[in-house]
Motif scaffolding. Structure first.
Motif, PDB file in Angstrom:
ATOM      1  N   LYS A  60      10.738  14.868 -37.178  1.00 23.91           N
ATOM      2  CA  LYS A  60       9.866  16.021 -37.362  1.00 23.91           C
ATOM      3  C   LYS A  60       9.989  16.595 -38.769  1.00 23.91           C
ATOM      4  CE  LYS A  60       7.376  17.502 -35.035  1.00 23.91           C
ATOM      5  NZ  LYS A  60       5.908  17.393 -34.968  1.00 23.91           N
ATOM      6  N   LEU A  61      11.191  16.605 -39.312  1.00 26.11           N
ATOM      7  CA  LEU A  61      11.377  17.087 -40.688  1.00 26.11           C
ATOM      8  C   LEU A  61      10.550  16.261 -41.660  1.00 26.11           C
ATOM      9  CD1 LEU A  61      15.150  17.919 -41.282  1.00 26.11           C
ATOM     10  CD2 LEU A  61      13.194  19.445 -41.574  1.00 26.11           C
ATOM     11  N   GLY A  62      10.579  14.941 -41.473  1.00 29.81           N
ATOM     12  CA  GLY A  62       9.791  14.073 -42.336  1.00 29.81           C
ATOM     13  C   GLY A  62       8.313  14.395 -42.268  1.00 29.81           C
ATOM     14  N   GLU A  63       7.802  14.679 -41.069  1.00 25.30           N
ATOM     15  CA  GLU A  63       6.393  15.034 -40.911  1.00 25.30           C
ATOM     16  C   GLU A  63       6.081  16.349 -41.624  1.00 25.30           C
ATOM     17  OE1 GLU A  63       5.578  15.184 -36.759  1.00 25.30           O
ATOM     18  OE2 GLU A  63       6.201  13.106 -36.386  1.00 25.30           O
ATOM     19  N   VAL A  64       6.961  17.325 -41.470  1.00 28.39           N
ATOM     20  CA  VAL A  64       6.744  18.634 -42.084  1.00 28.39           C
ATOM     21  C   VAL A  64       6.770  18.542 -43.606  1.00 28.39           C
ATOM     22  CG1 VAL A  64       7.752  20.935 -42.394  1.00 28.39           C
ATOM     23  CG2 VAL A  64       7.605  19.931 -40.105  1.00 28.39           C
ATOM     24  N   MET A  65       7.651  17.707 -44.138  1.00 30.87           N
ATOM     25  CA  MET A  65       7.772  17.569 -45.590  1.00 30.87           C
ATOM     26  C   MET A  65       6.855  16.455 -46.098  1.00 30.87           C
ATOM     27  SD  MET A  65      11.810  18.350 -46.391  1.00 30.87           S
ATOM     28  CE  MET A  65      12.456  16.891 -45.579  1.00 30.87           C
ATOM     29  N   ASN A  66       5.584  16.624 -45.850  1.00 32.26           N
ATOM     30  CA  ASN A  66       4.550  15.723 -46.371  1.00 32.26           C
ATOM     31  C   ASN A  66       4.805  14.256 -46.026  1.00 32.26           C
ATOM     32  OD1 ASN A  66       3.220  17.914 -47.652  1.00 32.26           O
ATOM     33  ND2 ASN A  66       4.713  17.816 -49.317  1.00 32.26           N
ATOM     34  N   ASN A  67       5.222  14.037 -44.783  1.00 32.49           N
ATOM     35  CA  ASN A  67       5.457  12.679 -44.285  1.00 32.49           C
ATOM     36  C   ASN A  67       6.493  11.908 -45.097  1.00 32.49           C
ATOM     37  OD1 ASN A  67       3.678  12.652 -42.006  1.00 32.49           O
ATOM     38  ND2 ASN A  67       1.962  12.585 -43.441  1.00 32.49           N
ATOM     39  N   ALA A  68       7.434  12.643 -45.652  1.00 28.58           N
ATOM     40  CA  ALA A  68       8.548  11.980 -46.343  1.00 28.58           C
ATOM     41  C   ALA A  68       9.420  11.282 -45.315  1.00 28.58           C
ATOM     42  CB  ALA A  68       9.368  13.008 -47.113  1.00 28.58           C
ATOM     43  N   GLY A  69       9.987  10.171 -45.676  1.00 31.51           N
ATOM     44  CA  GLY A  69      10.854   9.464 -44.745  1.00 31.51           C
ATOM     45  C   GLY A  69      12.201  10.157 -44.618  1.00 31.51           C
ATOM     46  N   SER A 285       7.837  23.740 -33.769  1.00 33.53           N
ATOM     47  CA  SER A 285       6.823  22.855 -33.198  1.00 33.53           C
ATOM     48  C   SER A 285       7.102  22.603 -31.717  1.00 33.53           C
ATOM     49  CB  SER A 285       6.775  21.535 -33.972  1.00 33.53           C
ATOM     50  OG  SER A 285       7.983  20.834 -33.821  1.00 33.53           O
ATOM     51  N   LYS A 286       6.076  22.680 -30.922  1.00 32.99           N
ATOM     52  CA  LYS A 286       6.225  22.548 -29.472  1.00 32.99           C
ATOM     53  C   LYS A 286       6.720  21.164 -29.068  1.00 32.99           C
ATOM     54  CE  LYS A 286       3.832  23.291 -25.066  1.00 32.99           C
ATOM     55  NZ  LYS A 286       4.387  22.057 -24.463  1.00 32.99           N
ATOM     56  N   ASP A 287       6.223  20.124 -29.740  1.00 27.40           N
ATOM     57  CA  ASP A 287       6.618  18.780 -29.324  1.00 27.40           C
ATOM     58  C   ASP A 287       8.111  18.536 -29.544  1.00 27.40           C
ATOM     59  OD1 ASP A 287       6.198  18.837 -32.090  1.00 27.40           O
ATOM     60  OD2 ASP A 287       5.702  16.705 -32.176  1.00 27.40           O
ATOM     61  N   LEU A 288       8.656  19.024 -30.670  1.00 26.58           N
ATOM     62  CA  LEU A 288      10.089  18.856 -30.896  1.00 26.58           C
ATOM     63  C   LEU A 288      10.891  19.695 -29.908  1.00 26.58           C
ATOM     64  CD1 LEU A 288      12.464  17.722 -32.492  1.00 26.58           C
ATOM     65  CD2 LEU A 288      12.233  19.638 -34.086  1.00 26.58           C
ATOM     66  N   ARG A 289      10.464  20.917 -29.666  1.00 25.15           N
ATOM     67  CA  ARG A 289      11.173  21.773 -28.718  1.00 25.15           C
ATOM     68  C   ARG A 289      11.184  21.151 -27.318  1.00 25.15           C
ATOM     69  NH1 ARG A 289      11.958  26.929 -30.884  1.00 25.15           N
ATOM     70  NH2 ARG A 289      12.227  27.833 -28.823  1.00 25.15           N
ATOM     71  N   ASP A 290      10.054  20.556 -26.940  1.00 27.99           N
ATOM     72  CA  ASP A 290       9.982  19.912 -25.625  1.00 27.99           C
ATOM     73  C   ASP A 290      10.927  18.718 -25.541  1.00 27.99           C
ATOM     74  OD1 ASP A 290       8.127  21.752 -24.790  1.00 27.99           O
ATOM     75  OD2 ASP A 290       6.392  20.440 -25.048  1.00 27.99           O
ATOM     76  N   LYS A 291      10.944  17.901 -26.598  1.00 24.39           N
ATOM     77  CA  LYS A 291      11.799  16.713 -26.596  1.00 24.39           C
ATOM     78  C   LYS A 291      13.274  17.092 -26.564  1.00 24.39           C
ATOM     79  CE  LYS A 291       8.492  13.749 -29.038  1.00 24.39           C
ATOM     80  NZ  LYS A 291       8.188  13.085 -30.334  1.00 24.39           N
ATOM     81  N   LEU A 292      13.645  18.106 -27.347  1.00 24.41           N
ATOM     82  CA  LEU A 292      15.034  18.544 -27.357  1.00 24.41           C
ATOM     83  C   LEU A 292      15.410  19.174 -26.010  1.00 24.41           C
ATOM     84  CD1 LEU A 292      15.330  20.077 -30.940  1.00 24.41           C
ATOM     85  CD2 LEU A 292      16.330  17.938 -30.141  1.00 24.41           C
ATOM     86  N   GLY A 293      14.485  19.943 -25.460  1.00 18.21           N
ATOM     87  CA  GLY A 293      14.743  20.578 -24.172  1.00 18.21           C
ATOM     88  C   GLY A 293      14.967  19.567 -23.062  1.00 18.21           C
ATOM     89  N   GLN A 294      14.238  18.468 -23.110  1.00 14.28           N
ATOM     90  CA  GLN A 294      14.412  17.421 -22.108  1.00 14.28           C
ATOM     91  C   GLN A 294      15.787  16.764 -22.185  1.00 14.28           C
ATOM     92  OE1 GLN A 294      11.096  14.867 -22.968  1.00 14.28           O
ATOM     93  NE2 GLN A 294       9.577  16.358 -22.261  1.00 14.28           N
ATOM     94  N   GLN A 295      16.415  16.874 -23.354  1.00 11.42           N
ATOM     95  CA  GLN A 295      17.752  16.316 -23.533  1.00 11.42           C
ATOM     96  C   GLN A 295      18.845  17.326 -23.184  1.00 11.42           C
ATOM     97  OE1 GLN A 295      18.488  13.199 -24.327  1.00 11.42           O
ATOM     98  NE2 GLN A 295      16.359  12.576 -24.556  1.00 11.42           N
TER      99      GLN A 295
END
Length: 331
Positions: A60-69, A285-295
């Motif tokens: 998610k960080l990579g996506e936020v930072m202009n799709n940096a790897g 971001s909701k998708d990251l929060r959901d993924k982390l919550g599932q863990q």
């Protein structure tokens, strides 16, 4: 005379131009950050809680930072000291970061005579990711079906149960020592080299009891291969709502693992600010929060770098007391 003035003017102009080109280089680099992939050092082995969280947050960080790897680099060893030292002594350009857990950053300085890093002086906080409770687990053949039965058995005269941990001085080792002290029991500690082999031996019935982080244990709990008796945090986990906290039977008991992102001290302020802002956006971001919550990760409330620093400072003092009381030490 005129020629001399003209020559001096030309020299001054060239020097001014050179200065104009050179001086903005630092800010320009910061403004263009990141211009290449960022390495996220995880000082634990692949498959563990910190690795799972690091990969989700890194993506998610990579996506936020202009799709940096963002590349996760597992550097396990010495309870997390090896990877932590790598970042502490590495480049300070923002391209090498540390995704770590409180057991490495807040316990190791008290556990090891020389961990090879100073958790406060050598790092700058980027963002607190969240908290992860540990789970008190038993093999399904163990006679206790719940926490009350477990404590009754453990308090019985002659009780001599063994519990597994990921190693001497790890959080799940100290959670067992805390339970011994606060509940008046005397479990014997058996250290392993990591949570995976500890879990494997409890799954196989070689030992009856283990403390393990929720993300590591959750697949085994869901499959019915391990029985969850209690969680170590202040409140019940949304992932295991029917499993009580240890504190419900042992008031005051609390041991939660936090996960956080750090940069080495000396990283340019603009780069650090970019990383802190990107981390806030990623965690929102909701998708990251959901993924982390599932863990089983409890996402941290928005936390300033100063608040994160204060948490680390307080935990260093707390775990130093517990390590001293337990007698645990690693040379």
């Amino acid at each position: 005379m005129e020629t001399t003035r003209h020559t001096k003017f030309r020299a001054w102009a060239l020097l001014s131009l050179a200065a104009a080109l050179v001086l903005p280089a630092g800010p320009a680099l910061a403004q263009n950050y990141p211009s290449r992939p960022v390495t996220l050092v995880v000082p634990q082995a692949a498959g563990g809680t910190n690795d799972i969280v690091g990969r989700l947050v890194g993506q998610k960080l990579g996506e936020v930072m202009n799709n940096a790897g963002v590349v996760v680099d597992n550097r396990p060893g010495a309870g997390g000291n090896i990877g932590t030292q790598l970042v502490a002594k590495g480049p300070r350009d923002g391209y090498t970061l540390l995704m770590t857990i409180s057991s490495s950053q807040a316990i190791n300085p008290a556990l090891y005579k020389n961990p090879g890093f100073d958790p406060e002086r050598d790092f700058k906080p980027v963002g607190l990711i969240g908290a992860v409770p540990n789970v008190l687990l038993v093999n399904p053949t163990f006679p206790a079906k719940n926490l009350a039965e477990f404590l009754k058995l453990a308090r019985a005269k002659g009780a001599n149960y063994q519990y597994a941990s990921a190693g001497n001085g790890t959080l799940n080792h100290l959670l067992g020592e805390m339970l011994n002290s606060m509940a008046g029991i005397s479990m014997q500690h058996v250290p392993y080299k990591g949570v995976a082999p500890a879990l494997n031996d409890v799954l196989g019935g070689q030992l009856p009891i283990v403390f393990a982080s929720l993300p590591s244990a959750l697949p085994h709990i869901k499959a019915g291969k391990l029985r969850a008796l209690a969680v170590s945090g202040e409140k019940r986990s949304p992932v295991l709502p029917d499993v009580p906290t240890i504190a419900e039977a042992v008031p005051g008991y609390n041991g939660t693992l936090w996960i956080g992102l750090f940069a080495p001290a000396g990283v340019p302020p603009d780069v650090l600010a970019t990383l802190q802002d990107a981390t806030r956006k990623a965690l929102a971001s909701k998708d990251l929060r959901d993924k982390l919550g599932q863990q089983g990760v409890e996402i941290a409330a928005p936390t300033t770098p100063e608040q994160f620093s204060a948490l680390l400072h307080d935990d260093l003092a707390k775990w130093a007391r517990i390590v001293k009381a337990s007698g645990a030490a690693v040379d």
